[in-house]
Design a protein around this motif. Sequence first.
Motif, PDB file in Angstrom:
ATOM      1  N   ILE A 113     -49.239  35.338 -85.620  1.00 35.30           N
ATOM      2  CA  ILE A 113     -48.544  35.844 -83.929  1.00 35.30           C
ATOM      3  C   ILE A 113     -46.885  34.986 -84.153  1.00 35.30           C
ATOM      4  CG2 ILE A 113     -48.185  36.246 -81.855  1.00 35.30           C
ATOM      5  CD1 ILE A 113     -51.122  36.459 -81.355  1.00 35.30           C
ATOM      6  N   GLU A 114     -45.626  35.027 -85.394  1.00 33.90           N
ATOM      7  CA  GLU A 114     -45.183  34.431 -85.515  1.00 33.90           C
ATOM      8  C   GLU A 114     -43.972  35.098 -86.161  1.00 33.90           C
ATOM      9  OE1 GLU A 114     -44.997  31.143 -85.409  1.00 33.90           O
ATOM     10  OE2 GLU A 114     -46.906  30.120 -85.245  1.00 33.90           O
ATOM     11  N   LYS A 115     -42.522  34.674 -86.119  1.00 31.33           N
ATOM     12  CA  LYS A 115     -41.568  35.822 -86.283  1.00 31.33           C
ATOM     13  C   LYS A 115     -40.451  35.137 -86.757  1.00 31.33           C
ATOM     14  CE  LYS A 115     -39.482  35.473 -81.751  1.00 31.33           C
ATOM     15  NZ  LYS A 115     -38.990  35.711 -80.473  1.00 31.33           N
ATOM     16  N   ASN A 116     -40.032  35.356 -87.948  1.00 24.53           N
ATOM     17  CA  ASN A 116     -38.728  34.331 -88.289  1.00 24.53           C
ATOM     18  C   ASN A 116     -39.203  33.787 -89.532  1.00 24.53           C
ATOM     19  OD1 ASN A 116     -36.228  36.620 -87.564  1.00 24.53           O
ATOM     20  ND2 ASN A 116     -36.545  35.012 -85.624  1.00 24.53           N
ATOM     21  N   HIS A 117     -40.292  34.471 -90.236  1.00 25.85           N
ATOM     22  CA  HIS A 117     -40.991  33.278 -90.550  1.00 25.85           C
ATOM     23  C   HIS A 117     -40.934  34.013 -92.113  1.00 25.85           C
ATOM     24  CE1 HIS A 117     -43.856  36.588 -89.615  1.00 25.85           C
ATOM     25  NE2 HIS A 117     -44.899  36.012 -91.030  1.00 25.85           N
ATOM     26  N   THR A 118     -41.075  32.693 -93.340  1.00 24.50           N
ATOM     27  CA  THR A 118     -41.268  33.222 -94.695  1.00 24.50           C
ATOM     28  C   THR A 118     -42.197  32.958 -94.940  1.00 24.50           C
ATOM     29  OG1 THR A 118     -38.651  31.827 -95.266  1.00 24.50           O
ATOM     30  CG2 THR A 118     -40.386  32.039 -97.119  1.00 24.50           C
ATOM     31  N   LEU A 119     -42.620  34.326 -95.966  1.00 18.45           N
ATOM     32  CA  LEU A 119     -43.748  34.901 -95.831  1.00 18.45           C
ATOM     33  C   LEU A 119     -44.168  34.695 -97.411  1.00 18.45           C
ATOM     34  CD1 LEU A 119     -46.658  35.884 -95.803  1.00 18.45           C
ATOM     35  CD2 LEU A 119     -46.035  38.173 -96.393  1.00 18.45           C
ATOM     36  N   ILE A 120     -45.092  33.838 -98.115  1.00 13.58           N
ATOM     37  CA  ILE A 120     -45.200  33.642 -99.587  1.00 13.58           C
ATOM     38  C   ILE A 120     -46.218  34.337 -99.430  1.00 13.58           C
ATOM     39  CG2 ILE A 120     -45.710  31.675-101.535  1.00 13.58           C
ATOM     40  CD1 ILE A 120     -43.919  30.426 -99.341  1.00 13.58           C
ATOM     41  N   LEU A 121     -46.612  35.815-100.360  1.00 17.96           N
ATOM     42  CA  LEU A 121     -47.935  36.278-100.976  1.00 17.96           C
ATOM     43  C   LEU A 121     -48.044  35.528-102.979  1.00 17.96           C
ATOM     44  CD1 LEU A 121     -46.144  39.776-100.457  1.00 17.96           C
ATOM     45  CD2 LEU A 121     -47.777  37.750 -99.026  1.00 17.96           C
ATOM     46  N   GLY A 122     -49.306  34.918-102.698  1.00 20.87           N
ATOM     47  CA  GLY A 122     -49.363  33.697-103.917  1.00 20.87           C
ATOM     48  C   GLY A 122     -49.569  33.178-103.903  1.00 20.87           C
ATOM     49  N   TRP A 123     -50.546  32.387-104.815  1.00 18.26           N
ATOM     50  CA  TRP A 123     -50.635  30.822-105.187  1.00 18.26           C
ATOM     51  C   TRP A 123     -50.042  30.224-107.092  1.00 18.26           C
ATOM     52  CZ3 TRP A 123     -51.082  27.299-101.494  1.00 18.26           C
ATOM     53  CH2 TRP A 123     -51.494  25.819-101.863  1.00 18.26           C
ATOM     54  N   SER A 124     -49.579  29.260-107.068  1.00 20.46           N
ATOM     55  CA  SER A 124     -49.420  29.256-107.751  1.00 20.46           C
ATOM     56  C   SER A 124     -48.369  27.367-107.908  1.00 20.46           C
ATOM     57  CB  SER A 124     -48.492  30.181-109.137  1.00 20.46           C
ATOM     58  OG  SER A 124     -46.983  29.551-108.027  1.00 20.46           O
TER      59      SER A 124
END
Length: 632
Positions: free
Chosen positions: A125-136
């Motif tokens: 439950i956040e807004k204006n966040h940076t979403l990182i998809l994946g891991w490396s």
Amino acid sequence: MRRISFKEKFSYRFDNIMSKGPVAMISLLGLLSVFVVLIAGGIIWGFNIAPEGEEPLGFFEGAWQSLMRTLDSGTMGGDAGWYFRFVAFFVTLGGIFIISTLIGVLSSGIESKLDSMRKGRSFVIEKNHTLILGWSSKVFTIISELVIANENQKKPRIVILADKDKVEMEDEIHDKIPNLKNTKVICRTGNPNDMVDMSIGNPQTSKSIIILAAEEGNADAQTIKTILAITNTPDRRKTPYHIVAEIKEEKNIEVAQMVGKSEVELILTDDVIARIMVQTSRQSGLSIVYTELMDFDGAEIYFNNEKALVGKTFGESLFAYEDSAVMGLKFADGTVKINPPMFYTLEPDDEIIAITEDDDTLVVNKKQNFNIAESAITEISASENITERILILGWNSRAKTIVTEMDNYVASGSYIKIVSSYDSCRDEVQATAQVLTNIRLEYLHADTTSREVIENLDVTSFASVQVLCYNEIEDMQEADAQTLITLLHLRRICEEKDKDIKIVSEMLDLRNRDLAVVTKADDFIVSDKLISLLMTQISENKFLMGVFKDLFDADGSEIYLKPITDYVKSGVSVNFYTLLESARRKGQIAIGYRIASLAYESDKAFGVVVNPKKSEMITFTEHDKIIVIAED
């Protein structure tokens, strides 16, 4: 047909209730408690049972006394009269069973909930966040840069959704980035390709989304599927997403663009690194300049619609800022042009693209007299377009692009020799040779970590040497270790023959760059770090994609490090306005300089200064370089 017994039916229904979880089990225990209390109350009332010496108890009073003994087994310690004790004893036994079972159920339920929370499957439950998809390995640089970028933000959030254990992700982040300052990082476990899992990260309210390429399997196919999961979910938001994704192979760019349309900015990683490698091999120090422009710690690239400059030429706008370096324009239609014509007149909707410390430092300079030293300005000496000899030690997925890109820069008749420890690249090298126009390509299968092999190559006869990491070596540290061995041999050979050649090396792990400084190579391309910085910058401002595309393109304006003596006289004290004017007269933009005496000092950015204060005086030597944006 076999007849189902009552015992089997009861067992089946009981199993169904138990499978519904703690709430169903607690409800069942509650019903059992009510049943026991009511039965005991009915017995006490029906048989006129009472404690010795007291009046018979009614139904409700009997039920209440039974309830107290159900909840607290110590209540029956003061009971008198054997009939009453007998009923109270069995009620207390039932209570012990019910309460102990209830405690077990609650304990199990709480533990199950904690396990579920540790798995990281709860909705963010956040807004204006940076979403990182994946891991490396890139995730750590991206987080570090976002932490710096978010320092002046209120409650900044980074959400990571990856197919990896939540606790493991949090531990690794804590180990590598112990100080997150005011930024909170939230980790969740899930498959970024799955729409249901994707929703956990709450992309609907995100500021930007960064998609990291998978390190195993078909990375591009997984990236494209992730873009599909974001943009085609039934409950997607109406406003466009801001997505940044990395693509490994050029053949997949078109499909990814078709899926993401204008909502996605695609970074062809191998192509970007190859272009930087080629440009850097021709001018040492360039990778430091790119790093300065891409990271958030220091000078950055900002856009600003400056009304005070409307009606002025682009050449005049170069002198409009004391602490910022103008490098291009963003036009009203969203297109970007680095180093536009000096005579172009700025329109009301045009935005200045400038290098500056922060957005609040991009302030128009009211100064009218710039103290330009006319007598110190020089002309560019004529340069002859000569053929080049280039040595490439190693081969990987970027090598073909490096060679074909180099073909756009060198004169006809130039020569490249490829030496690889692994012979698996022979066919690709031969196929690459067929498409070259200006370069003659030669291949040798030999051990690039062998001193004897390198010495027999006569390395000092080459204008530049590029050392590449091998795809065949899966371990990052092992790949960098082999690169270091090769660089040490090259350094020793050059010292023994008292020759200076340009050496550019690829590194996979940033930490190994400090070790490699002792080899005195001219430049180190830390591919993962550069791509991470680029993705982070574009995630903060999508229009930066156009800026870097222009800079990386061989046909447009690029960043060059040129001899300072082609612009101003050495040994004469001048301000940066003088360099700016000298470059402007040549159709170029001066954005910094490099001091040759500091070229091997990492704590002083290897002598590179981007966006200096223009009024400060400095005296250059003939070995120093000016950093300019020019077409050639």
